[in-house]
Design an enzyme around this catalytic site. Structure first.
Site, PDB file in Angstrom:
ATOM      1  N   CYS A   2     158.671  35.382  18.057  1.00  0.00           N
ATOM      2  CA  CYS A   2     158.012  36.922  16.710  1.00  0.00           C
ATOM      3  C   CYS A   2     158.627  36.854  15.251  1.00  0.00           C
ATOM      4  O   CYS A   2     159.412  35.392  14.891  1.00  0.00           O
ATOM      5  CB  CYS A   2     158.824  37.666  16.671  1.00  0.00           C
ATOM      6  SG  CYS A   2     158.618  38.544  18.794  1.00  0.00           S
ATOM      7  N   ARG A  27     154.265  30.348  15.330  1.00  0.00           N
ATOM      8  CA  ARG A  27     156.011  31.370  15.891  1.00  0.00           C
ATOM      9  C   ARG A  27     155.561  31.564  17.363  1.00  0.00           C
ATOM     10  O   ARG A  27     155.933  32.293  17.948  1.00  0.00           O
ATOM     11  CB  ARG A  27     156.965  31.682  14.750  1.00  0.00           C
ATOM     12  CG  ARG A  27     156.996  31.102  14.138  1.00  0.00           C
ATOM     13  CD  ARG A  27     158.338  31.675  12.694  1.00  0.00           C
ATOM     14  NE  ARG A  27     159.442  32.568  13.635  1.00  0.00           N
ATOM     15  CZ  ARG A  27     160.227  32.643  13.825  1.00  0.00           C
ATOM     16  NH1 ARG A  27     160.964  31.320  13.309  1.00  0.00           N
ATOM     17  NH2 ARG A  27     160.758  32.942  14.131  1.00  0.00           N
ATOM     18  N   TRP A  74     156.121  37.420  20.024  1.00  0.00           N
ATOM     19  CA  TRP A  74     155.405  36.970  20.985  1.00  0.00           C
ATOM     20  C   TRP A  74     155.779  37.557  23.058  1.00  0.00           C
ATOM     21  O   TRP A  74     157.446  37.605  22.562  1.00  0.00           O
ATOM     22  CB  TRP A  74     156.342  34.934  21.087  1.00  0.00           C
ATOM     23  CG  TRP A  74     155.784  34.161  21.942  1.00  0.00           C
ATOM     24  CD1 TRP A  74     155.583  33.659  21.820  1.00  0.00           C
ATOM     25  CD2 TRP A  74     156.603  33.831  22.733  1.00  0.00           C
ATOM     26  NE1 TRP A  74     155.145  32.713  22.961  1.00  0.00           N
ATOM     27  CE2 TRP A  74     156.448  33.077  23.489  1.00  0.00           C
ATOM     28  CE3 TRP A  74     158.361  34.303  23.371  1.00  0.00           C
ATOM     29  CZ2 TRP A  74     157.032  32.307  24.743  1.00  0.00           C
ATOM     30  CZ3 TRP A  74     158.193  34.075  23.851  1.00  0.00           C
ATOM     31  CH2 TRP A  74     157.893  32.454  25.186  1.00  0.00           C
ATOM     32  N   ASN A 100     162.408  40.664  15.899  1.00  0.00           N
ATOM     33  CA  ASN A 100     162.365  39.861  17.118  1.00  0.00           C
ATOM     34  C   ASN A 100     163.848  39.460  17.579  1.00  0.00           C
ATOM     35  O   ASN A 100     164.804  39.552  16.808  1.00  0.00           O
ATOM     36  CB  ASN A 100     162.333  37.482  15.589  1.00  0.00           C
ATOM     37  CG  ASN A 100     162.302  36.778  16.474  1.00  0.00           C
ATOM     38  OD1 ASN A 100     161.949  37.347  17.946  1.00  0.00           O
ATOM     39  ND2 ASN A 100     162.508  35.805  15.268  1.00  0.00           N
ATOM     40  N   GLY A 101     163.848  38.894  18.593  1.00  0.00           N
ATOM     41  CA  GLY A 101     164.685  38.499  19.320  1.00  0.00           C
ATOM     42  C   GLY A 101     164.778  39.519  21.353  1.00  0.00           C
ATOM     43  O   GLY A 101     163.952  39.730  21.189  1.00  0.00           O
ATOM     44  N   GLU A 516     157.544  12.322  27.295  1.00  0.00           N
ATOM     45  CA  GLU A 516     156.387  12.693  26.088  1.00  0.00           C
ATOM     46  C   GLU A 516     155.537  13.124  26.134  1.00  0.00           C
ATOM     47  O   GLU A 516     154.618  14.405  25.951  1.00  0.00           O
ATOM     48  CB  GLU A 516     157.518  12.389  24.930  1.00  0.00           C
ATOM     49  CG  GLU A 516     156.788  12.885  24.013  1.00  0.00           C
ATOM     50  CD  GLU A 516     156.920  13.912  23.642  1.00  0.00           C
ATOM     51  OE1 GLU A 516     158.035  14.187  24.129  1.00  0.00           O
ATOM     52  OE2 GLU A 516     156.624  14.408  22.173  1.00  0.00           O
ATOM     53  N   LYS A 520     153.616  16.870  26.390  1.00  0.00           N
ATOM     54  CA  LYS A 520     151.983  16.718  25.550  1.00  0.00           C
ATOM     55  C   LYS A 520     150.872  17.450  25.777  1.00  0.00           C
ATOM     56  O   LYS A 520     149.347  18.146  25.427  1.00  0.00           O
ATOM     57  CB  LYS A 520     151.923  15.983  23.860  1.00  0.00           C
ATOM     58  CG  LYS A 520     152.548  15.045  23.552  1.00  0.00           C
ATOM     59  CD  LYS A 520     152.518  16.368  21.880  1.00  0.00           C
ATOM     60  CE  LYS A 520     154.032  17.098  22.402  1.00  0.00           C
ATOM     61  NZ  LYS A 520     155.339  16.726  22.065  1.00  0.00           N
ATOM     62  N   GLU A 523     150.827  21.348  27.348  1.00  0.00           N
ATOM     63  CA  GLU A 523     150.715  21.996  26.271  1.00  0.00           C
ATOM     64  C   GLU A 523     149.470  22.001  25.427  1.00  0.00           C
ATOM     65  O   GLU A 523     149.055  23.052  25.533  1.00  0.00           O
ATOM     66  CB  GLU A 523     152.077  22.324  25.499  1.00  0.00           C
ATOM     67  CG  GLU A 523     151.963  20.844  24.312  1.00  0.00           C
ATOM     68  CD  GLU A 523     153.621  20.944  23.745  1.00  0.00           C
ATOM     69  OE1 GLU A 523     154.285  22.183  23.127  1.00  0.00           O
ATOM     70  OE2 GLU A 523     153.972  19.583  23.174  1.00  0.00           O
ATOM     71  N   HIS A 539     158.468   5.471  46.160  1.00  0.00           N
ATOM     72  CA  HIS A 539     159.212   6.608  47.036  1.00  0.00           C
ATOM     73  C   HIS A 539     158.489   8.219  46.981  1.00  0.00           C
ATOM     74  O   HIS A 539     159.233   9.221  47.479  1.00  0.00           O
ATOM     75  CB  HIS A 539     160.715   6.574  46.785  1.00  0.00           C
ATOM     76  CG  HIS A 539     161.107   5.422  46.743  1.00  0.00           C
ATOM     77  ND1 HIS A 539     161.427   4.494  47.731  1.00  0.00           N
ATOM     78  CD2 HIS A 539     161.658   4.725  45.422  1.00  0.00           C
ATOM     79  CE1 HIS A 539     161.933   3.367  47.176  1.00  0.00           C
ATOM     80  NE2 HIS A 539     161.874   3.202  46.131  1.00  0.00           N
ATOM     81  N   LYS A 636     156.473  27.929  18.840  1.00  0.00           N
ATOM     82  CA  LYS A 636     157.311  26.449  17.940  1.00  0.00           C
ATOM     83  C   LYS A 636     158.494  26.827  17.943  1.00  0.00           C
ATOM     84  O   LYS A 636     159.363  25.659  18.294  1.00  0.00           O
ATOM     85  CB  LYS A 636     156.388  26.206  16.735  1.00  0.00           C
ATOM     86  CG  LYS A 636     156.904  24.976  15.803  1.00  0.00           C
ATOM     87  CD  LYS A 636     156.646  24.165  15.643  1.00  0.00           C
ATOM     88  CE  LYS A 636     156.390  22.789  14.725  1.00  0.00           C
ATOM     89  NZ  LYS A 636     156.143  21.977  16.216  1.00  0.00           N
TER      90      LYS A 636
HETATM   91  C1  F6R Z   1     156.967  20.122  22.683  1.00  0.00           C
HETATM   92  C2  F6R Z   1     157.724  21.149  21.881  1.00  0.00           C
HETATM   93  C3  F6R Z   1     158.872  21.797  22.360  1.00  0.00           C
HETATM   94  C4  F6R Z   1     159.948  21.998  21.044  1.00  0.00           C
HETATM   95  C5  F6R Z   1     161.167  22.443  21.835  1.00  0.00           C
HETATM   96  C6  F6R Z   1     161.892  22.606  20.857  1.00  0.00           C
HETATM   97  O1  F6R Z   1     156.046  19.749  22.117  1.00  0.00           O
HETATM   98  O2  F6R Z   1     157.349  20.921  20.650  1.00  0.00           O
HETATM   99  O3  F6R Z   1     159.267  21.415  23.403  1.00  0.00           O
HETATM  100  O4  F6R Z   1     160.467  20.138  20.959  1.00  0.00           O
HETATM  101  O5  F6R Z   1     160.731  24.279  21.827  1.00  0.00           O
HETATM  102  O6  F6R Z   1     162.168  22.603  20.013  1.00  0.00           O
HETATM  103  P1  F6R Z   1     162.781  21.922  18.718  1.00  0.00           P
HETATM  104  O7  F6R Z   1     162.859  21.312  18.353  1.00  0.00           O
HETATM  105  O8  F6R Z   1     163.232  23.369  17.216  1.00  0.00           O
HETATM  106  O9  F6R Z   1     164.544  22.279  18.938  1.00  0.00           O
END
Ligand code: F6R
Length: 641
Positions: A2, A27, A74, A100-101, A516, A520, A523, A539, A636
């Site tokens: 949030c 966020r 959120w 938020n929380g 990675e 990507k 998501e 395997h 994020k």
């Molecule tokens: C993936 C992504 C998330 C963040 C994760 C950690 O593209 O953005 O997996 O990497 O939520 O976030 P930070 O780096 O802010 O601790």
């Protein structure tokens, strides 16, 4: 997660808050709401959708009033619906709250408050805060101020909340009150000064006879309270970062006495007033426009050439050397992070061992607590946390567990030097990537890796090991070369857009990039994707491969090359469509499609391999009608455990 924004000052609060919420939309964005105080009454509008949609539907930005609170939600507790959107309002309609929380004991509090006659309108944990504030023995507006201690009623009320929170409450008279515990909350200050003589407010009954102690009170023309500095950076670069357990009150003081608002901050445990340092925020935080790009994600992918060199070359040398010494002194090093930052932590494990012969473990932050015994060394363990935001709850939790277990040092690399993680670390370094707004980590990931190269090289030098040559100077040119192929990658995305699953195979450190890439694709394009150690294909996963399968092989010309080719043949024999990511011309006949990467120093390949794969995930998202900047269900800054 949030986002919170609150404003009090001389401007119209609502349009400013709508803009701030759009800026923080990365966020979380299930629903949006705003409350303003106007003519001694609260106006509240809220609904499901993103900021522009709800604003268009409810005309949020035309709400009147110079004080207000706003929120994007959120969902954690309660469905995504209009009732559960914030702000939540007390029964008497005089207090609105955004939160938020997670209030962990909300069931208990709801039960207690319901017995007292409070009627709840939502299923959220957050609503209890509005009712608790309403049930205070003194009304919020009547609370004394100008004293050296906070009204006991509010400190008692805060002690009832378990869990994590940052919240802001707005009264119908336009007063703002809030607190922070394990969720970020920052107060932006418009033209601040310190008061020596206490406030001149109508409610001021200063009877403590001690004017000299009043200089804790900050006076401002306007104030902004937000989860992220991005919300208010265009108005002020001066801010106060609240710490856990701090509570603030913002009130109007008489017109005759400019500035017009007082801000008081207290410790919620003992109610004592606190004098907080005012932090100057770097203006580069303000650089949050999409520019010529269709999406933030694309812009941030394109910024990687500069981000890599800034992370590598602009590392603060004093902090860098402190970190190097701490790493060399540690008897055990554990690196942690979540999501893409965990992938960077995994990469650090490879780089530390290859470049400077440091052994370390990498663990997902949310798993740290379950394996703590493994990571406690013989007296000098170090936890090294990697995080873009520096606000990720799982990472902060790992840090606190490490502290409780007497880790000698907490070190971190972050993109936000003003974040909680930076503040809670003994040593932190900034990756200097600039704001990353797209929910998916792109430039922060490559910048983290670039800084990890630099750290490894400095450790090597300090240990008397000759570090390898790494040509980071050419990063901008190399990144540019790959970006030039964007149209081809977009065509590739079109041709494979209906894939159900994508398998990315790689060996050694390239496996981190496979993970990675899979993240990507999941998501951004909502495609099931898996990063697999190439040798593991036979395997088990090979059973899934047939002529409908898409396999991406990370295959640069290093010691992993021929082993990966073997796995490529295994997949090809089962009819898979093979996309090779390589600098080798000789293998291109094996692949159905080749994503060419530049020939670079061997240790640098991961940095460049990831870029065409980020572009592929971005274009797959577009072809599949997904919004790459705001993937569904994820936020994020993940500030809940
Ligand atoms: C993936 C992504 C998330 C963040 C994760 C950690 O593209 O953005 O997996 O990497 O939520 O976030 P930070 O780096 O802010 O601790």
């Amino acid at each position: 997660m949030c986002s919170i924004i609150a404003y009090k000052g001389y401007r119209d609060a609502a349009p400013l808050m709508v803009k701030a919420l759009s800026r923080m939309e990365y966020r979380g964005y299930d629903s949006v709401g705003i409350a303003t105080a106007h003519n001694s009454a609260l106006i509240v509008k809220k609904g499901v959708g993103n900021v522009s949609y709800v604003n268009a539907r409810l005309n949020l930005d035309s709400m009147q009033g110079n004080a207000g609170i706003g929120h994007t939600r959120w969902a954690t507790h309660g469905a995504v619906n209009d009732n559960n959107a914030h702000p939540h309002v007390s029964c008497n309609g005089r207090i609105a709250v955004v939160h938020n929380g997670l209030v962990e004991n909300h069931d208990e509090l709801r039960f207690m408050l319901s017995k007292e006659g409070h009627v709840f309108k939502s299923e959220t944990d957050s609503e209890v805060i509005a009712h608790l504030l309403e049930s205070l023995p003194t009304t919020m507006d009547d609370m004394r101020h100008g004293y050296d201690s906070m009204d006991k009623a509010i400190t008692d009320m805060l002690s009832m909340l378990n869990g994590s929170y940052s919240f802001v409450a707005l009264t119908s008279n336009g007063m703002l009150l809030g607190a922070r515990y394990h969720e970020p909350l920052i107060i932006g200050l418009g033209n601040p000064s310190r008061s020596k003589g206490g406030g001149d407010d109508d409610n001021n009954n200063d009877n403590n006879g001690d004017d000299d102690d009043d200089d804790y009170m900050l006076l401002v023309d306007e104030c902004f309270i937000a989860s992220d500095v991005l919300a208010f950076i265009e108005y002020t670069d001066k801010a106060i970062f609240l710490a856990d357990g701090e509570v603030f009150v913002v009130r109007g003081i008489t017109e005759a006495c400019k500035p017009r608002l007082s801000i008081e901050i207290y410790n919620s445990r003992d109610g004592k007033a606190i004098v907080k340092e005012v932090t100057q925020i770097a203006w580069e935080f303000a650089d949050v426009d999409k520019g010529r790009f269709a999406h933030y994600t694309l812009k941030e992918i394109h910024e990687q050439g500069h981000a890599i060199s800034r992370a590598f070359f602009n590392a603060d040398s004093k902090r860098l050397h402190l970190l190097v010494d701490a790493l060399i002194d540690a008897d055990r090093i554990t690196i942690t992070g979540s999501g893409s930052s965990y992938h960077a932590a995994l990469m650090a494990k490879y780089l530390f061992s290859k470049i400077c012969m440091l052994r370390c473990d990498a663990i997902v932050a949310s798993e740290f607590t379950y394996n703590i015994d493994t990571y406690v060394g013989n007296g000098s363990p170090i936890l090294f946390a990697v995080s873009q935001s520096g606000e990720t709850a799982d990472v902060l939790n790992a840090v606190r567990i490490a502290r409780d277990n007497n880790f000698k040092k907490i070190a971190s690399i972050v993109n936000s030097p003003l974040s909680t993680l930076a503040r809670e670390s003994d040593i932190f370094l900034s990756i200097n990537a600039g704001p990353e707004v797209g929910v998916a980590a792109t430039k922060s990931f490559t910048a983290q890796i670039a800084l990890l190269y630099r750290i490894s090289m400095e450790v090597a030098r300090s240990k008397g090991i000759n570090p390898p040559t790494l040509d980071i100077e050419s990063s901008s040119i190399n990144v540019e070369k790959m970006l030039e192929r964007e149209a081809v990658i977009s065509d590739l995305a079109e041709s494979i857009k209906n894939a159900n699953s994508i398998y990315i195979i790689a060996k050694g450190m390239h496996h981190v990039i496979a993970l990675e890439c899979a993240l990507k694709l999941k998501e951004l394009a909502y495609i099931h994707a898996e990063g697999i150690h190439a040798g593991e294909l036979k395997h088990g996963p090979l059973a899934l491969i047939d002529e409908k399968s898409i396999v991406i092989a990370l295959n640069p010309m290093d010691d992993t090359y021929s082993d990966v080719i073997t796995s490529v043949h295994e997949a090809k024999a089962r009819g898979a469509y093979i996309i090779g990511v390589s600098d080798s011309k000789s293998s291109s006949s094996i692949y159905d499609f080749t994503l060419t990467i530049p020939r670079v120093d061997r240790l640098l390949y991961p940095l460049y391999e990831v870029i065409p794969l980020q572009l592929l995930a971005y274009h797959m998202a577009l072809k599949r009608d997904c919004n790459p900047d705001y993937p569904r269900n994820i936020a994020k800054s993940v500030t809940v455990k």
